[in-house]
Design a protein around this motif. Structure first.
Motif, PDB file in Angstrom:
ATOM      1  N   ASP A 133       0.812  -1.218   0.000  1.00  0.00           N
ATOM      2  CA  ASP A 133       0.000   0.000   0.000  1.00  0.00           C
ATOM      3  C   ASP A 133       0.842   1.265   0.000  1.00  0.00           C
ATOM      4  O   ASP A 133       0.498   2.243  -0.618  1.00  0.00           O
ATOM      5  N   GLU A 134       1.957   1.253   0.722  1.00  0.00           N
ATOM      6  CA  GLU A 134       2.744   2.473   0.887  1.00  0.00           C
ATOM      7  C   GLU A 134       4.188   2.082   1.198  1.00  0.00           C
ATOM      8  O   GLU A 134       4.427   1.139   1.936  1.00  0.00           O
ATOM      9  N   LYS A 173       2.515  11.359  -2.625  1.00  0.00           N
ATOM     10  CA  LYS A 173       3.664  11.522  -1.756  1.00  0.00           C
ATOM     11  C   LYS A 173       3.173  12.208  -0.490  1.00  0.00           C
ATOM     12  O   LYS A 173       2.498  13.229  -0.564  1.00  0.00           O
ATOM     13  N   ARG A 188       6.068  11.462   6.205  1.00  0.00           N
ATOM     14  CA  ARG A 188       5.906  10.652   7.421  1.00  0.00           C
ATOM     15  C   ARG A 188       6.424  11.399   8.635  1.00  0.00           C
ATOM     16  O   ARG A 188       5.814  11.409   9.682  1.00  0.00           O
ATOM     17  N   SER A 224       6.493   8.968   2.291  1.00  0.00           N
ATOM     18  CA  SER A 224       5.860   7.721   1.887  1.00  0.00           C
ATOM     19  C   SER A 224       5.243   7.925   0.515  1.00  0.00           C
ATOM     20  O   SER A 224       4.738   9.004   0.209  1.00  0.00           O
ATOM     21  N   TYR A 225       5.264   6.878  -0.269  1.00  0.00           N
ATOM     22  CA  TYR A 225       4.726   6.920  -1.626  1.00  0.00           C
ATOM     23  C   TYR A 225       3.692   5.813  -1.792  1.00  0.00           C
ATOM     24  O   TYR A 225       3.855   4.711  -1.267  1.00  0.00           O
ATOM     25  N   SER A 226       2.645   6.106  -2.530  1.00  0.00           N
ATOM     26  CA  SER A 226       1.614   5.121  -2.830  1.00  0.00           C
ATOM     27  C   SER A 226       1.037   5.420  -4.216  1.00  0.00           C
ATOM     28  O   SER A 226       1.136   6.538  -4.713  1.00  0.00           O
TER      29      SER A 226
END
Length: 101
Positions: A30-31, A69, A72, A78-80
Protein backbone atom coordinates in the motif's frame (compact mmCIF):
# COMPACT_ATOMS: atom_id res chain seq x y z
CA UNK A 1 -12.39 3.03 -22.45
CA UNK A 2 -13.18 6.18 -20.52
CA UNK A 3 -11.39 9.42 -21.46
CA UNK A 4 -9.75 9.46 -18.01
CA UNK A 5 -8.35 5.97 -18.48
CA UNK A 6 -7.19 6.73 -22.00
CA UNK A 7 -5.21 9.66 -20.63
CA UNK A 8 -3.79 7.58 -17.76
CA UNK A 9 -2.86 4.73 -20.09
CA UNK A 10 -1.20 7.14 -22.54
CA UNK A 11 0.79 8.63 -19.67
CA UNK A 12 1.88 5.15 -18.58
CA UNK A 13 2.98 4.35 -22.13
CA UNK A 14 5.29 7.39 -22.19
CA UNK A 15 7.10 6.48 -18.96
CA UNK A 16 10.58 5.02 -18.85
CA UNK A 17 11.04 1.37 -17.91
CA UNK A 18 12.53 2.52 -14.60
CA UNK A 19 9.43 4.60 -13.86
CA UNK A 20 7.15 1.66 -14.67
CA UNK A 21 9.30 -0.53 -12.41
CA UNK A 22 8.79 2.03 -9.63
CA UNK A 23 5.02 1.78 -10.13
CA UNK A 24 5.16 -2.02 -10.10
CA UNK A 25 7.23 -1.97 -6.93
CA UNK A 26 4.69 0.35 -5.29
CA UNK A 27 1.87 -1.91 -6.43
CA UNK A 28 3.23 -4.69 -4.17
CA UNK A 29 2.29 -2.85 -0.97
CA UNK A 30 0.00 0.00 0.00
CA UNK A 31 2.74 2.47 0.89
CA UNK A 32 6.54 2.52 0.86
CA UNK A 33 9.36 4.86 1.77
CA UNK A 34 11.92 5.93 -0.80
CA UNK A 35 14.54 3.78 0.96
CA UNK A 36 12.29 0.73 0.75
CA UNK A 37 11.73 1.32 -2.98
CA UNK A 38 15.47 1.78 -3.48
CA UNK A 39 16.18 -1.52 -1.70
CA UNK A 40 13.59 -3.42 -3.76
CA UNK A 41 14.87 -2.00 -7.05
CA UNK A 42 18.51 -2.60 -6.12
CA UNK A 43 17.65 -6.25 -5.50
CA UNK A 44 15.75 -6.49 -8.81
CA UNK A 45 18.41 -4.75 -10.93
CA UNK A 46 21.34 -6.34 -9.10
CA UNK A 47 23.11 -2.98 -8.82
CA UNK A 48 22.93 0.12 -6.68
CA UNK A 49 20.24 2.66 -7.54
CA UNK A 50 21.48 6.24 -7.52
CA UNK A 51 19.70 8.35 -4.90
CA UNK A 52 19.20 11.23 -7.35
CA UNK A 53 17.79 8.96 -10.06
CA UNK A 54 15.28 7.46 -7.64
CA UNK A 55 13.93 10.71 -6.22
CA UNK A 56 13.86 12.58 -9.55
CA UNK A 57 11.75 9.79 -11.00
CA UNK A 58 9.47 9.65 -7.96
CA UNK A 59 8.90 13.39 -8.26
CA UNK A 60 8.12 12.99 -11.97
CA UNK A 61 5.53 10.30 -11.18
CA UNK A 62 3.97 12.63 -8.60
CA UNK A 63 3.73 15.36 -11.28
CA UNK A 64 2.04 12.86 -13.63
CA UNK A 65 -0.53 12.14 -10.92
CA UNK A 66 0.44 8.47 -10.73
CA UNK A 67 1.75 8.39 -7.17
CA UNK A 68 0.91 10.16 -3.95
CA UNK A 69 3.66 11.52 -1.76
CA UNK A 70 3.13 12.26 1.91
CA UNK A 71 5.52 13.24 4.63
CA UNK A 72 5.91 10.65 7.42
CA UNK A 73 8.24 12.74 9.54
CA UNK A 74 10.83 15.46 9.03
CA UNK A 75 13.06 13.21 6.93
CA UNK A 76 10.94 10.44 5.44
CA UNK A 77 8.30 10.49 2.73
CA UNK A 78 5.86 7.72 1.89
CA UNK A 79 4.73 6.92 -1.63
CA UNK A 80 1.61 5.12 -2.83
CA UNK A 81 -0.17 4.57 -6.13
CA UNK A 82 -3.06 6.80 -7.13
CA UNK A 83 -6.29 5.33 -8.42
CA UNK A 84 -5.24 6.53 -11.88
CA UNK A 85 -2.02 4.50 -11.69
CA UNK A 86 -3.84 1.39 -10.50
CA UNK A 87 -6.32 1.69 -13.36
CA UNK A 88 -3.56 2.31 -15.92
CA UNK A 89 -1.53 -0.68 -14.68
CA UNK A 90 -4.59 -2.94 -14.84
CA UNK A 91 -5.34 -1.75 -18.39
CA UNK A 92 -1.70 -2.34 -19.41
CA UNK A 93 -1.81 -5.86 -17.93
CA UNK A 94 -5.00 -6.58 -19.90
CA UNK A 95 -3.39 -5.25 -23.07
CA UNK A 96 -0.30 -7.45 -22.53
CA UNK A 97 -2.57 -10.49 -22.08
CA UNK A 98 -4.27 -9.60 -25.37
CA UNK A 99 -7.56 -8.63 -23.78
CA UNK A 100 -9.51 -5.65 -24.99
CA UNK A 101 -10.76 -3.04 -22.56
Amino acid sequence: MSPECATDCQTLATLTAFQRDLLRTLAKTDEQSGLSLKTDLTTYYGEAINHSRLYQNLDELVRHGLINKRQRDGRTNSYSLTDAAQTALAKRDAWIRGETA
